[in-house]
Design a protein around this motif. Sequence first.
Motif, short mmCIF file in Angstrom:
data_model
loop_
_atom_site.label_atom_id
_atom_site.label_comp_id
_atom_site.label_asym_id
_atom_site.label_seq_id
_atom_site.Cartn_x
_atom_site.Cartn_y
_atom_site.Cartn_z
N LEU A 216 14.65 23.11 -28.64
CA LEU A 216 13.16 23.50 -29.05
C LEU A 216 12.73 24.78 -28.18
CD1 LEU A 216 10.23 23.08 -30.41
CD2 LEU A 216 9.91 21.22 -28.59
N GLU A 217 12.43 25.67 -28.74
CA GLU A 217 11.49 26.77 -27.85
C GLU A 217 10.10 26.55 -28.29
OE1 GLU A 217 10.89 31.64 -27.08
OE2 GLU A 217 12.18 30.78 -28.91
N ALA A 218 9.26 26.05 -27.03
CA ALA A 218 7.92 25.71 -27.36
C ALA A 218 7.17 27.00 -26.87
CB ALA A 218 7.56 24.52 -26.39
N GLY A 219 6.20 27.49 -28.01
CA GLY A 219 5.32 28.67 -27.57
C GLY A 219 6.31 29.83 -27.51
N CYS A 220 7.03 30.14 -28.80
CA CYS A 220 7.93 31.18 -28.85
C CYS A 220 7.15 32.52 -29.01
CB CYS A 220 8.75 31.13 -30.19
SG CYS A 220 7.80 31.12 -31.90
N GLY A 221 6.02 32.46 -29.55
CA GLY A 221 5.40 33.86 -29.68
C GLY A 221 5.83 34.66 -30.36
N VAL A 222 6.16 35.87 -30.20
CA VAL A 222 6.71 37.16 -31.03
C VAL A 222 8.01 36.88 -31.09
CG1 VAL A 222 4.36 38.38 -30.89
CG2 VAL A 222 6.29 38.88 -29.34
N GLY A 223 8.73 36.20 -30.55
CA GLY A 223 10.26 35.79 -30.40
C GLY A 223 11.05 36.64 -29.47
N ALA A 224 10.27 37.24 -28.35
CA ALA A 224 10.84 38.13 -27.34
C ALA A 224 12.03 37.39 -26.66
CB ALA A 224 9.74 38.52 -26.53
N GLN A 225 11.66 35.98 -26.49
CA GLN A 225 12.80 35.12 -25.68
C GLN A 225 13.70 34.44 -26.84
OE1 GLN A 225 13.25 35.21 -22.71
NE2 GLN A 225 11.18 36.32 -22.24
N THR A 226 13.26 34.42 -27.78
CA THR A 226 13.99 33.70 -28.97
C THR A 226 15.03 34.52 -29.41
OG1 THR A 226 12.11 33.15 -29.97
CG2 THR A 226 13.92 32.75 -31.39
N VAL A 227 15.08 35.99 -29.14
CA VAL A 227 16.37 36.81 -29.38
C VAL A 227 17.24 36.29 -28.25
CG1 VAL A 227 17.00 39.09 -29.05
CG2 VAL A 227 14.98 38.83 -30.31
N GLN A 228 17.00 36.13 -27.14
CA GLN A 228 17.95 35.83 -26.05
C GLN A 228 18.77 34.36 -26.27
OE1 GLN A 228 18.87 37.88 -23.76
NE2 GLN A 228 17.44 39.59 -24.56
N LEU A 229 17.77 33.54 -26.73
CA LEU A 229 18.45 32.23 -26.83
C LEU A 229 19.56 32.18 -28.05
CD1 LEU A 229 15.16 29.97 -26.75
CD2 LEU A 229 16.90 30.24 -25.22
N VAL A 230 19.04 32.92 -29.11
CA VAL A 230 20.17 32.97 -30.46
C VAL A 230 21.54 33.77 -30.06
CG1 VAL A 230 18.29 32.18 -32.04
CG2 VAL A 230 18.75 34.82 -31.53
N THR A 231 21.12 34.79 -29.19
CA THR A 231 22.24 35.62 -28.63
C THR A 231 23.04 35.01 -27.65
OG1 THR A 231 20.85 37.66 -29.20
CG2 THR A 231 22.96 37.79 -27.95
N ARG A 232 22.68 34.27 -26.73
CA ARG A 232 23.44 33.87 -25.69
C ARG A 232 23.95 32.48 -25.97
NH1 ARG A 232 22.33 35.71 -20.41
NH2 ARG A 232 21.37 37.58 -20.31
N HIS A 233 23.41 31.54 -26.94
CA HIS A 233 23.92 30.25 -27.36
C HIS A 233 24.15 30.27 -28.70
CE1 HIS A 233 22.08 29.51 -23.29
NE2 HIS A 233 21.06 29.99 -23.75
N PRO A 234 25.17 30.96 -29.44
CA PRO A 234 25.43 30.78 -30.89
C PRO A 234 25.98 29.42 -31.11
CG PRO A 234 27.15 31.70 -29.60
CD PRO A 234 26.06 31.78 -28.54
N GLY A 235 25.45 29.01 -32.22
CA GLY A 235 25.78 27.53 -32.69
C GLY A 235 24.85 26.52 -32.46
N ILE A 236 23.79 26.88 -31.94
CA ILE A 236 22.79 25.87 -31.60
C ILE A 236 21.93 25.78 -32.67
CG2 ILE A 236 22.78 26.24 -28.84
CD1 ILE A 236 19.95 27.65 -29.34
N ASP A 237 21.16 24.70 -32.90
CA ASP A 237 20.05 24.60 -33.77
C ASP A 237 18.67 24.72 -33.16
OD1 ASP A 237 22.00 23.79 -36.06
OD2 ASP A 237 22.17 21.80 -35.09
N LEU A 238 18.26 25.72 -33.43
CA LEU A 238 17.01 26.12 -32.47
C LEU A 238 15.75 26.03 -33.49
CD1 LEU A 238 15.58 27.42 -30.22
CD2 LEU A 238 15.91 29.66 -31.26
N VAL A 239 14.94 25.31 -33.00
CA VAL A 239 13.29 25.11 -33.62
C VAL A 239 12.37 25.90 -32.67
CG1 VAL A 239 11.35 23.71 -34.30
CG2 VAL A 239 14.02 22.76 -34.68
N ALA A 240 11.81 26.86 -33.19
CA ALA A 240 10.97 27.66 -32.60
C ALA A 240 9.40 27.46 -33.07
CB ALA A 240 11.34 29.18 -32.80
N ILE A 241 8.67 26.91 -32.17
CA ILE A 241 7.30 26.67 -32.73
C ILE A 241 6.31 27.52 -31.80
CG2 ILE A 241 7.66 24.26 -33.09
CD1 ILE A 241 6.14 23.60 -30.58
#
Length: 263
Positions: A41-66
Amino acid sequence: MRTDYVHGYTPAETRRLADQAQTLAELLHGGIAYPPGARVLEAGCGVGAQTVQLVTRHPGIDLVAIDISEESLAQAKERVGPDARVEWRCADLEELQGEEFDHIFVCFVLEHLRDPTAALIGLRQLLRPGGTITVIEGDHQSAFYHPRSAAAQAVIECLVDLQAEAGGDSLIGRRVQPLLAAAGYDDVRTEPRTVYADETLPHLVDGFTRKTFIAMVESVREQALAQRLLTPAEWAAGIRDLERTAEPGGTFHYTFFRGIGRT
């Protein structure tokens, strides 16, 4: 987990967040490893600036961004792209009750909350036994620089004061460990993640000193002037002196704090 976002929802702030995430990617994310198949869970993903890092650095995770902002989520979806393995939700913490996650990632969110301890307690209830939470926050009083300047410090203090007035705490980095402990997390480990920039590190001078920190201070200009915290001339002098820290002979230092707790 509602926030009063002191920096505003502007195109300039969106660019700043993206510049910050890219410049500080290794500093903030290095050493974190979420395995494939983990529910994150990414809590408080905003405009996705850190989401990019999460999906790039951790391929295969099931990410929920709120996030609570539909507009921010729309920008996040566009930034991350349609092929990313992300479930996007416009939601608050209360709407996640009963769900479970292996890991939770919270970056630059607690500083904007009126009750960060309550938010952390709510997040702990979403973690599976043995799960982890990672919290990353800054501390604006960890900013020190050369040349020294009372005028520059005055504009930084405007940001600190305005964020406090909005119910947040821009000095919260120093509180990460006690906040996690008070919220009931086990095995809490916190470490400083320091960025230092001078003319030998031009990517940090541009990406952090100019495009992250000075841009962040500039985002509250209209509020500071409207409340007469400084005069326009005082504000301009302070920003000019901050910009000198990004010129040859200038230096800039700032510390983030990254805490990890377990259930």
